[in-house]
Design a protein around this motif. Structure first.
Motif, PDB file in Angstrom:
ATOM      1  N   THR A 126       8.040  -1.511  12.156  1.00 41.65           N
ATOM      2  CA  THR A 126       6.675  -1.665  11.649  1.00 41.65           C
ATOM      3  C   THR A 126       6.022  -2.869  12.302  1.00 41.65           C
ATOM      4  OG1 THR A 126       5.320  -1.936   9.661  1.00 41.65           O
ATOM      5  CG2 THR A 126       7.423  -3.079   9.687  1.00 41.65           C
ATOM      6  N   LEU A 127       4.705  -2.873  12.306  1.00 43.34           N
ATOM      7  CA  LEU A 127       3.958  -4.038  12.772  1.00 43.34           C
ATOM      8  C   LEU A 127       3.611  -4.968  11.615  1.00 43.34           C
ATOM      9  CD1 LEU A 127       1.554  -2.269  15.292  1.00 43.34           C
ATOM     10  CD2 LEU A 127       3.673  -3.510  15.781  1.00 43.34           C
ATOM     11  N   ASP A 128       3.876  -4.524  10.393  1.00 42.72           N
ATOM     12  CA  ASP A 128       3.566  -5.289   9.184  1.00 42.72           C
ATOM     13  C   ASP A 128       4.721  -6.242   8.857  1.00 42.72           C
ATOM     14  OD1 ASP A 128       2.587  -6.263   6.822  1.00 42.72           O
ATOM     15  OD2 ASP A 128       2.800  -4.380   5.713  1.00 42.72           O
ATOM     16  N   ARG A 129       4.888  -7.261   9.687  1.00 42.98           N
ATOM     17  CA  ARG A 129       5.994  -8.211   9.500  1.00 42.98           C
ATOM     18  C   ARG A 129       5.858  -8.985   8.193  1.00 42.98           C
ATOM     19  NH1 ARG A 129       5.155  -8.840  15.259  1.00 42.98           N
ATOM     20  NH2 ARG A 129       7.034  -8.146  16.320  1.00 42.98           N
ATOM     21  N   ARG A 130       4.652  -9.375   7.866  1.00 42.55           N
ATOM     22  CA  ARG A 130       4.443 -10.182   6.658  1.00 42.55           C
ATOM     23  C   ARG A 130       4.845  -9.421   5.400  1.00 42.55           C
ATOM     24  NH1 ARG A 130      -1.459 -12.020   5.066  1.00 42.55           N
ATOM     25  NH2 ARG A 130      -1.637  -9.821   5.528  1.00 42.55           N
ATOM     26  N   ASP A 175       0.837  -1.194   0.000  1.00 34.17           N
ATOM     27  CA  ASP A 175       0.000   0.000   0.000  1.00 34.17           C
ATOM     28  C   ASP A 175       0.881   1.256   0.000  1.00 34.17           C
ATOM     29  OD1 ASP A 175       0.919   0.200   2.611  1.00 34.17           O
ATOM     30  OD2 ASP A 175      -1.019  -0.197   3.530  1.00 34.17           O
ATOM     31  N   TYR A 176       0.241   2.401   0.004  1.00 37.35           N
ATOM     32  CA  TYR A 176       0.951   3.680  -0.115  1.00 37.35           C
ATOM     33  C   TYR A 176       1.926   3.895   1.047  1.00 37.35           C
ATOM     34  CZ  TYR A 176       1.749   8.654  -0.765  1.00 37.35           C
ATOM     35  OH  TYR A 176       2.339   9.869  -0.944  1.00 37.35           O
ATOM     36  N   ALA A 177       1.502   3.568   2.261  1.00 35.17           N
ATOM     37  CA  ALA A 177       2.367   3.775   3.431  1.00 35.17           C
ATOM     38  C   ALA A 177       3.606   2.887   3.352  1.00 35.17           C
ATOM     39  CB  ALA A 177       1.588   3.494   4.709  1.00 35.17           C
ATOM     40  N   ASP A 178       3.447   1.629   2.948  1.00 34.87           N
ATOM     41  CA  ASP A 178       4.585   0.718   2.808  1.00 34.87           C
ATOM     42  C   ASP A 178       5.545   1.212   1.729  1.00 34.87           C
ATOM     43  OD1 ASP A 178       3.351  -0.831   4.709  1.00 34.87           O
ATOM     44  OD2 ASP A 178       2.747  -2.414   3.321  1.00 34.87           O
ATOM     45  N   ALA A 179       5.007   1.650   0.615  1.00 33.97           N
ATOM     46  CA  ALA A 179       5.848   2.142  -0.477  1.00 33.97           C
ATOM     47  C   ALA A 179       6.627   3.380  -0.045  1.00 33.97           C
ATOM     48  CB  ALA A 179       4.983   2.462  -1.696  1.00 33.97           C
ATOM     49  N   GLY A 223      17.072  -6.767   1.521  1.00 30.61           N
ATOM     50  CA  GLY A 223      15.936  -6.954   2.409  1.00 30.61           C
ATOM     51  C   GLY A 223      15.957  -5.932   3.528  1.00 30.61           C
ATOM     52  N   PHE A 224      14.908  -5.903   4.303  1.00 25.87           N
ATOM     53  CA  PHE A 224      14.796  -4.982   5.414  1.00 25.87           C
ATOM     54  C   PHE A 224      14.941  -5.737   6.720  1.00 25.87           C
ATOM     55  CE2 PHE A 224      12.531  -3.047   1.919  1.00 25.87           C
ATOM     56  CZ  PHE A 224      13.080  -1.780   1.924  1.00 25.87           C
ATOM     57  N   ARG A 225      15.589  -5.107   7.686  1.00 23.26           N
ATOM     58  CA  ARG A 225      15.717  -5.691   9.016  1.00 23.26           C
ATOM     59  C   ARG A 225      14.605  -5.127   9.872  1.00 23.26           C
ATOM     60  NH1 ARG A 225      18.381  -5.053  14.142  1.00 23.26           N
ATOM     61  NH2 ARG A 225      18.900  -2.900  13.625  1.00 23.26           N
ATOM     62  N   LEU A 226      13.758  -5.996  10.370  1.00 28.10           N
ATOM     63  CA  LEU A 226      12.623  -5.570  11.195  1.00 28.10           C
ATOM     64  C   LEU A 226      13.083  -5.432  12.629  1.00 28.10           C
ATOM     65  CD1 LEU A 226       9.901  -7.867   9.648  1.00 28.10           C
ATOM     66  CD2 LEU A 226      10.466  -5.516   9.055  1.00 28.10           C
ATOM     67  N   ILE A 227      13.001  -4.230  13.157  1.00 23.96           N
ATOM     68  CA  ILE A 227      13.526  -3.922  14.482  1.00 23.96           C
ATOM     69  C   ILE A 227      12.797  -4.702  15.571  1.00 23.96           C
ATOM     70  CG2 ILE A 227      13.802  -2.076  16.188  1.00 23.96           C
ATOM     71  CD1 ILE A 227      14.324  -0.197  13.833  1.00 23.96           C
ATOM     72  N   LEU A 228      11.489  -4.888  15.454  1.00 23.09           N
ATOM     73  CA  LEU A 228      10.737  -5.603  16.483  1.00 23.09           C
ATOM     74  C   LEU A 228      11.081  -7.088  16.518  1.00 23.09           C
ATOM     75  CD1 LEU A 228       7.215  -3.960  16.170  1.00 23.09           C
ATOM     76  CD2 LEU A 228       8.976  -3.528  17.874  1.00 23.09           C
ATOM     77  N   ASP A 229      11.658  -7.629  15.459  1.00 25.20           N
ATOM     78  CA  ASP A 229      12.055  -9.032  15.430  1.00 25.20           C
ATOM     79  C   ASP A 229      13.433  -9.257  16.037  1.00 25.20           C
ATOM     80  OD1 ASP A 229       9.684  -9.712  14.295  1.00 25.20           O
ATOM     81  OD2 ASP A 229      10.473  -9.908  12.266  1.00 25.20           O
ATOM     82  N   SER A 230      14.152  -8.190  16.288  1.00 25.22           N
ATOM     83  CA  SER A 230      15.532  -8.302  16.800  1.00 25.22           C
ATOM     84  C   SER A 230      15.554  -8.593  18.283  1.00 25.22           C
ATOM     85  CB  SER A 230      16.305  -7.030  16.544  1.00 25.22           C
ATOM     86  OG  SER A 230      16.382  -6.810  15.172  1.00 25.22           O
TER      87      SER A 230
END
Length: 45
Positions: free
Chosen positions: A22-26, A2-6, A38-45
């Protein structure tokens, strides 16, 4: 995507930081930059 992700993807490429809060892990586990990074998701660290 979506627009916010882009917007986050383009901003990350612009500032050369691929750490995303982000909360949009998927979505962000599959998104790639134009350099195929790729992106490193901070909440997964």
């Amino acid at each position: 995507m979506d627009y916010a992700d882009a917007t986050l993807v383009l901003l990350a490429e612009h500032i050369r930081s691929f750490d995303i809060l982000t909360l949009d892990r998927r979505g962000f586990s599959t998104y790639r930059s134009s350099e195929n990074r790729g992106f490193r998701l901070i909440l997964d660290s």
